[in-house]
Design a protein around this motif. Structure first.
Motif, PDB file in Angstrom:
ATOM      1  N   PRO A 167      29.725  74.247 -64.870  1.00  0.00           N
ATOM      2  CA  PRO A 167      28.519  73.474 -65.223  1.00  0.00           C
ATOM      3  C   PRO A 167      27.260  74.086 -64.614  1.00  0.00           C
ATOM      4  CG  PRO A 167      29.794  72.338 -63.528  1.00  0.00           C
ATOM      5  CD  PRO A 167      30.615  73.506 -63.952  1.00  0.00           C
ATOM      6  N   LYS A 168      26.296  74.420 -65.464  1.00  0.00           N
ATOM      7  CA  LYS A 168      25.046  75.000 -64.977  1.00  0.00           C
ATOM      8  C   LYS A 168      24.152  73.950 -64.313  1.00  0.00           C
ATOM      9  CE  LYS A 168      24.773  78.925 -68.127  1.00  0.00           C
ATOM     10  NZ  LYS A 168      23.926  79.694 -69.086  1.00  0.00           N
ATOM     11  N   ASP A 169      24.440  72.681 -64.547  1.00  0.00           N
ATOM     12  CA  ASP A 169      23.646  71.627 -63.903  1.00  0.00           C
ATOM     13  C   ASP A 169      23.748  71.709 -62.383  1.00  0.00           C
ATOM     14  OD1 ASP A 169      22.999  70.763 -66.399  1.00  0.00           O
ATOM     15  OD2 ASP A 169      24.456  69.108 -66.434  1.00  0.00           O
ATOM     16  N   LEU A 170      24.890  72.180 -61.889  1.00  0.00           N
ATOM     17  CA  LEU A 170      25.053  72.319 -60.445  1.00  0.00           C
ATOM     18  C   LEU A 170      24.082  73.352 -59.878  1.00  0.00           C
ATOM     19  CD1 LEU A 170      28.959  72.241 -60.119  1.00  0.00           C
ATOM     20  CD2 LEU A 170      27.340  70.407 -59.605  1.00  0.00           C
ATOM     21  N   MET A 171      23.817  74.391 -60.676  1.00  0.00           N
ATOM     22  CA  MET A 171      22.883  75.423 -60.232  1.00  0.00           C
ATOM     23  C   MET A 171      21.469  74.846 -60.108  1.00  0.00           C
ATOM     24  SD  MET A 171      24.197  78.640 -62.547  1.00  0.00           S
ATOM     25  CE  MET A 171      22.938  79.717 -61.878  1.00  0.00           C
ATOM     26  N   GLU A 172      21.076  74.078 -61.114  1.00  0.00           N
ATOM     27  CA  GLU A 172      19.732  73.487 -61.092  1.00  0.00           C
ATOM     28  C   GLU A 172      19.576  72.514 -59.930  1.00  0.00           C
ATOM     29  OE1 GLU A 172      17.395  74.600 -62.956  1.00  0.00           O
ATOM     30  OE2 GLU A 172      18.753  75.904 -64.093  1.00  0.00           O
ATOM     31  N   SER A 173      20.600  71.716 -59.689  1.00  0.00           N
ATOM     32  CA  SER A 173      20.543  70.765 -58.577  1.00  0.00           C
ATOM     33  C   SER A 173      20.443  71.499 -57.243  1.00  0.00           C
ATOM     34  CB  SER A 173      21.788  69.872 -58.589  1.00  0.00           C
ATOM     35  OG  SER A 173      21.869  69.132 -59.790  1.00  0.00           O
ATOM     36  N   ALA A 174      21.206  72.590 -57.105  1.00  0.00           N
ATOM     37  CA  ALA A 174      21.173  73.356 -55.859  1.00  0.00           C
ATOM     38  C   ALA A 174      19.816  74.014 -55.650  1.00  0.00           C
ATOM     39  CB  ALA A 174      22.277  74.411 -55.875  1.00  0.00           C
ATOM     40  N   ARG A 175      19.213  74.496 -56.736  1.00  0.00           N
ATOM     41  CA  ARG A 175      17.886  75.114 -56.613  1.00  0.00           C
ATOM     42  C   ARG A 175      16.846  74.082 -56.174  1.00  0.00           C
ATOM     43  NH1 ARG A 175      19.170  77.766 -61.881  1.00  0.00           N
ATOM     44  NH2 ARG A 175      19.890  79.882 -61.415  1.00  0.00           N
ATOM     45  N   MET A 176      16.956  72.888 -56.703  1.00  0.00           N
ATOM     46  CA  MET A 176      16.022  71.840 -56.321  1.00  0.00           C
ATOM     47  C   MET A 176      16.158  71.475 -54.839  1.00  0.00           C
ATOM     48  SD  MET A 176      16.232  69.338 -59.650  1.00  0.00           S
ATOM     49  CE  MET A 176      15.088  68.168 -58.908  1.00  0.00           C
ATOM     50  N   ASP A 177      17.368  71.669 -54.302  1.00  0.00           N
ATOM     51  CA  ASP A 177      17.605  71.395 -52.880  1.00  0.00           C
ATOM     52  C   ASP A 177      17.245  72.588 -52.003  1.00  0.00           C
ATOM     53  OD1 ASP A 177      18.474  68.865 -53.413  1.00  0.00           O
ATOM     54  OD2 ASP A 177      20.582  69.426 -53.556  1.00  0.00           O
ATOM     55  N   GLY A 178      16.735  73.663 -52.625  1.00  0.00           N
ATOM     56  CA  GLY A 178      16.303  74.827 -51.866  1.00  0.00           C
ATOM     57  C   GLY A 178      17.376  75.846 -51.583  1.00  0.00           C
TER      58      GLY A 178
END
Length: 280
Positions: free
Chosen positions: A169-180
């Motif tokens: 799931p690419k959503d995990l990547m976006e969430s991780a980026r938002m967390d820095g």
């Protein structure tokens, strides 16, 4: 009626797999039998299942654990070290390449993947001459690095990891980026744990490839004390004499590391191959 047909097809399929298993195990069983027979019997009868119990002995295994067989264990250690290093490096670099090709849209990404597929179609024998010249230019001949370096990023491993990563799931990547989280942090902390089945499957396949590799080590290694196990065992058969006792017992013992590797990763192996084969 339908249930009866299903049972019939199930029986046929099971019988087919039993036959395939027997055929696959035939060389191992014949090797096991030969390892308990004297060299004179093997020279006279060849590999056969017609066993005379009076002729069976443990001389081959006594010989392989004697001081005269010290070079065999040196070859064994060389193969273990090379295979272990190659598995770790191949999983590390190939997974990163496959992950990048599946998760990032960058210029030339599709071309790189096409080149990876194209490389899969080229027999290694065609690549061997330029690789030999490259190793010679780098002054790596007769070193373990010459055996390992060309195999680190295997096209089949890159293709496999890419196909597996397409299902993440690419959503995990976006969430991780938002967390820095950094891109390397995303891969090592989040995505890599999700790819454990693919790592296990490729560890077995890459380990099997490295352990059985004969042609390339034969080309780049010169010193007998640096030979890998397949190359070393091949030297036991010469026009001047054949050490069958050491050859058959030593060949049988080569199966042990691969069996251990498979048993260690078997619970991930099937799921890794299945998921990696259908995604994308």
């Amino acid at each position: 009626m339908i249930l009866r047909k299903r049972k019939m097809w199930s029986a046929i399929i099971t019988a087919g797999f039993v036959v395939i298993t027997i055929i696959a195990l035939f060389p191992i069983v014949s090797l096991l039998v030969a390892s308990f027979q004297p060299a004179s019997v093997l020279m006279r009868d060849g590999l056969t299942f017609l066993i005379n119990p009076a002729e069976l002995n443990l001389d081959s295994y006594v010989a392989i654990f004697s001081e005269e067989a010290s070079q065999y264990w040196s070859w064994y250690g060389n193969s273990l070290a090379i295979s272990a290093i190659l598995i770790v490096l191949s999983l590390f670099f190939s997974s990163m390449v496959g992950y990048a090709l599946s998760m990032y849209n960058f210029k030339g990404g599709k071309l790189i993947f096409v080149l990876v597929l194209f490389t899969l179609m080229i027999p290694f024998e065609i690549l061997m001459l330029p690789l030999y010249q490259l190793m010679n230019d780098l002054n790596l001949m007769n070193t373990y690095m010459a055996v390992i370096l060309p195999m680190i990023v295997a096209p089949i491993a890159v293709f496999f990891f890419r196909q597996y990563a397409l299902g993440l799931p690419k959503d995990l990547m976006e969430s991780a980026r938002m967390d820095g989280c950094s891109e390397f942090g995303i891969f090592f902390r989040i995505m890599a744990p999700l790819m454990v089945p693919s790592f296990a499957a490729m560890a077995i396949l890459q380990g099997l490839m490295s352990w059985n590799n004969f042609l390339w080590p034969l080309v780049v290694l010169r010193s007998s004390d640096m030979f890998t196990l397949p190359v070393g065992l091949a030297t036991l058969l010469t026009p001047y004499g054949n050490n069958y006792e050491l050859l058959f017992a030593g060949s049988l013992l080569t199966v042990v590391p691969i069996v251990i590797l498979f048993l260690f990763f078997q619970r991930f192996f099937i799921s890794g191959l299945t998921v990696g084969g259908v995604k994308g």
